[in-house]
Design a protein around this motif. Structure first.
Motif, PDB file in Angstrom:
ATOM      1  N   ILE A 258       0.821  -1.219   0.000  1.00 50.41           N
ATOM      2  CA  ILE A 258       0.000   0.000   0.000  1.00 50.41           C
ATOM      3  C   ILE A 258       0.851   1.264   0.000  1.00 50.41           C
ATOM      4  O   ILE A 258       0.338   2.354   0.166  1.00 50.41           O
ATOM      5  CB  ILE A 258      -0.989   0.016   1.196  1.00 50.41           C
ATOM      6  CG1 ILE A 258      -0.289  -0.307   2.506  1.00 50.41           C
ATOM      7  CG2 ILE A 258      -2.134  -0.957   0.949  1.00 50.41           C
ATOM      8  CD1 ILE A 258      -1.179  -0.313   3.717  1.00 50.41           C
ATOM      9  N   ASP A 259       2.176   1.121  -0.196  1.00 51.10           N
ATOM     10  CA  ASP A 259       3.012   2.310  -0.358  1.00 51.10           C
ATOM     11  C   ASP A 259       2.527   3.088  -1.573  1.00 51.10           C
ATOM     12  O   ASP A 259       1.959   2.516  -2.509  1.00 51.10           O
ATOM     13  CB  ASP A 259       4.483   1.905  -0.577  1.00 51.10           C
ATOM     14  CG  ASP A 259       5.159   1.521   0.729  1.00 51.10           C
ATOM     15  OD1 ASP A 259       4.606   1.857   1.797  1.00 51.10           O
ATOM     16  OD2 ASP A 259       6.228   0.890   0.682  1.00 51.10           O
ATOM     17  N   ILE A 260       2.799   4.401  -1.567  1.00 49.82           N
ATOM     18  CA  ILE A 260       2.363   5.258  -2.684  1.00 49.82           C
ATOM     19  C   ILE A 260       2.898   4.693  -4.000  1.00 49.82           C
ATOM     20  O   ILE A 260       2.193   4.558  -4.983  1.00 49.82           O
ATOM     21  CB  ILE A 260       2.860   6.718  -2.484  1.00 49.82           C
ATOM     22  CG1 ILE A 260       2.403   7.279  -1.129  1.00 49.82           C
ATOM     23  CG2 ILE A 260       2.380   7.618  -3.619  1.00 49.82           C
ATOM     24  CD1 ILE A 260       0.923   7.314  -0.858  1.00 49.82           C
ATOM     25  N   GLU A 292      -8.276   5.164   3.967  1.00 53.67           N
ATOM     26  CA  GLU A 292      -7.089   5.832   3.422  1.00 53.67           C
ATOM     27  C   GLU A 292      -5.972   4.825   3.222  1.00 53.67           C
ATOM     28  O   GLU A 292      -5.666   4.046   4.111  1.00 53.67           O
ATOM     29  CB  GLU A 292      -6.596   6.932   4.391  1.00 53.67           C
ATOM     30  CG  GLU A 292      -7.471   8.163   4.397  1.00 53.67           C
ATOM     31  CD  GLU A 292      -6.939   9.244   5.326  1.00 53.67           C
ATOM     32  OE1 GLU A 292      -5.796   9.109   5.839  1.00 53.67           O
ATOM     33  OE2 GLU A 292      -7.685  10.213   5.572  1.00 53.67           O
ATOM     34  N   ARG A 293      -5.380   4.843   2.046  1.00 53.28           N
ATOM     35  CA  ARG A 293      -4.161   4.075   1.749  1.00 53.28           C
ATOM     36  C   ARG A 293      -4.282   2.635   2.217  1.00 53.28           C
ATOM     37  O   ARG A 293      -3.501   2.147   3.011  1.00 53.28           O
ATOM     38  CB  ARG A 293      -2.996   4.772   2.436  1.00 53.28           C
ATOM     39  CG  ARG A 293      -1.661   4.439   1.811  1.00 53.28           C
ATOM     40  CD  ARG A 293      -0.605   5.425   2.211  1.00 53.28           C
ATOM     41  NE  ARG A 293       0.686   4.800   2.035  1.00 53.28           N
ATOM     42  CZ  ARG A 293       1.522   4.501   3.011  1.00 53.28           C
ATOM     43  NH1 ARG A 293       1.211   4.769   4.237  1.00 53.28           N
ATOM     44  NH2 ARG A 293       2.669   3.933   2.759  1.00 53.28           N
ATOM     45  N   ASN A 308      -4.173   2.752   6.317  1.00 53.13           N
ATOM     46  CA  ASN A 308      -2.893   2.061   6.139  1.00 53.13           C
ATOM     47  C   ASN A 308      -2.989   0.569   6.483  1.00 53.13           C
ATOM     48  O   ASN A 308      -2.190   0.041   7.235  1.00 53.13           O
ATOM     49  CB  ASN A 308      -1.869   2.749   7.067  1.00 53.13           C
ATOM     50  CG  ASN A 308      -0.445   2.514   6.582  1.00 53.13           C
ATOM     51  OD1 ASN A 308      -0.164   2.676   5.412  1.00 53.13           O
ATOM     52  ND2 ASN A 308       0.431   2.097   7.472  1.00 53.13           N
TER      53      ASN A 308
END
Length: 424
Positions: A258-260, A292-293, A308
């Motif tokens: 899930i890193d950008i 989110e993310r 996250n």
């Protein structure tokens, strides 16, 4: 006679004891990963993407879920009349029944299976690594060097090299020597446990070494070939590769998805990761929720806030619940007004309302500090956590627990709560 240029043998029998309660009821390669996959999907997908259409999967420990996941290999296009995927458990022989005792012993016990395809080459794989690799490129390297065996290696920081089998090569990548977990490594090339053998050389060395107890590739077969003077080469791989053998590395590998800009991309068109997909409705995100993310699997319903995190398929997260930095596997139900911090929650867990996980200061785990660490909370499959319980860090819970199992409605950091009968 059937003829296959290269067949793959995938070692998927490991218990994965360093994953703690995650593998108490399921083999490590069948553990869920990345929201919708299982760990074994990665080497199987690599095979079909590399044009290897004959794969023997060697199972042993808790094979039920692995067997039903693989089935006849349809998701990987491995349902073939000739070749395809075959699940190969240990079986009873007329003289004595024998479990697989080492990686090479498992292959030795399946010589007849390999023989029927009359292959030129045999690719040996491990079922518990996350990576994408084109085995055809490795085979080309093997052929160019006229090698008898080629070992895939990966450069690692020299200070970490003592954790691996280390390969020492000359400038042409011909193997000169190797050391198993050396205190003072002479090279930073770590063996990845991926091998290509000429079939004749593999068969001959397995038969010659058959009497060794716990017959192993790194310890016995490769040294045997080296002693015989066989040309052995190291194929260097520089892509993403993760051994998800510990809870922390498993957690990290999920979080890296899930890193950008993820190091490991699940979304590439040209190298798809195939899996057995359940027939599930789409995910549902309510108007009050925040995501989110995160990865959210199919059929999940989110009424709370998720940051996250990697959420599997068919998960329910209740109203006003906050999930951070966590992995929640398939079909887990989490009630309302809960708080989850850095938790790994296995499949089909029930967490009732107002439960708080990962609260307070860290303390080392009382029973298995080498497994349960880095501040995580681990909950085993089909566990139940009753309403209003608070759980500290580096803790583990497994089983259907009741309020009586907790002192003052809490489990302190570093505590282990495993109900009798659930650890089997």
């Amino acid at each position: 006679m059937i003829k296959k240029e290269m067949i793959a043998m995938l070692l998927a029998g490991g218990q994965g004891s360093r994953l703690g309660v995650l593998t108490s009821k399921v083999a490590k390669p069948a553990v869920a990963f990345g929201g919708k996959y299982r760990i074994i999907d990665f080497p199987l997908s690599n095979c079909i993407n590399s044009g290897v259409d004959t794969v023997g999967v060697l199972t042993q420990y808790q094979p039920l879920r692995l067997n039903s996941h693989i089935g006849i290999g349809i998701p990987w296009d491995l349902d073939r009349n000739i070749g395809g995927v075959s699940v190969l458990p240990p079986y009873e022989k007329s003289s004595n029944s024998e479990w697989y005792t080492g990686t090479a012993n498992a292959i030795y016990q399946n010589i007849d299976y390999m023989e029927q395809f009359n292959p030129d080459y045999v690719l040996i794989l491990s079922g518990d690594h996350i990576y994408k690799m084109d085995y055809e490129v490795m085979l080309d390297f093997h052929k160019q060097n006229k090698a008898e065996a080629t070992i895939a290696v990966m450069p690692v920081p020299i200070e970490e090299a003592s954790r691996f089998g280390v390969i020492i090569t000359d400038e042409n990548r011909k193997i000169q020597d190797f050391e198993e977990k050396p205190a003072n490594p002479r090279s930073n090339l770590a063996s990845m446990g991926i091998y290509i053998f000429n079939w004749k050389a593999l068969k001959e060395s397995l038969i010659a070494m058959a009497e060794q107890s716990a017959l192993d590739f790194g310890k016995h077969v490769i040294p045997y070939l080296h002693k015989q003077g066989a040309p052995l080469y190291a194929y260097e791989f520089n892509g993403y590769w993760k051994d998800v053998g510990t809870l922390h590395s498993y957690w990290e590998a999920n979080m890296e998805l899930i890193d950008i800009v993820p190091d490991f991309n699940l979304y590439e068109e040209y190298w798809k990761i195939y899996t057995k997909s359940e027939i599930l409705p789409p995910q549902y995100i309510s108007s009050d929720s925040v995501v989110e993310r995160s990865i959210i699997g199919e059929g999940s319903s989110i009424y709370g806030k998720v940051y996250n995190s990697v959420i599997g398929c068919g998960v329910v997260i209740g109203k006003d619940t906050v999930v951070r930095d966590s992995i929640i596997m398939n079909e887990t139900k989490i009630g309302a007004f809960c708080e989850l911090n850095k938790a790994i929650i296995a499949e089909k867990v029930t967490i009732e309302d107002k439960v708080r996980l990962g609260i307070g200061e860290e303390a080392p785990n009382e029973t298995d500090p080498h497994i349960y660490n880095h501040g995580m909370v681990t909950i085993g499959e089909k566990s139940v956590i009753p309403k209003g319980i608070t759980v500290g860090r580096n803790s583990v819970i497994f089983g259907v627990t009741t309020p009586e199992d907790y002192q003052d409605a809490a489990l302190a950091s570093g505590k282990t709560l495993i109900k009798a009968g659930d650890e089997a």
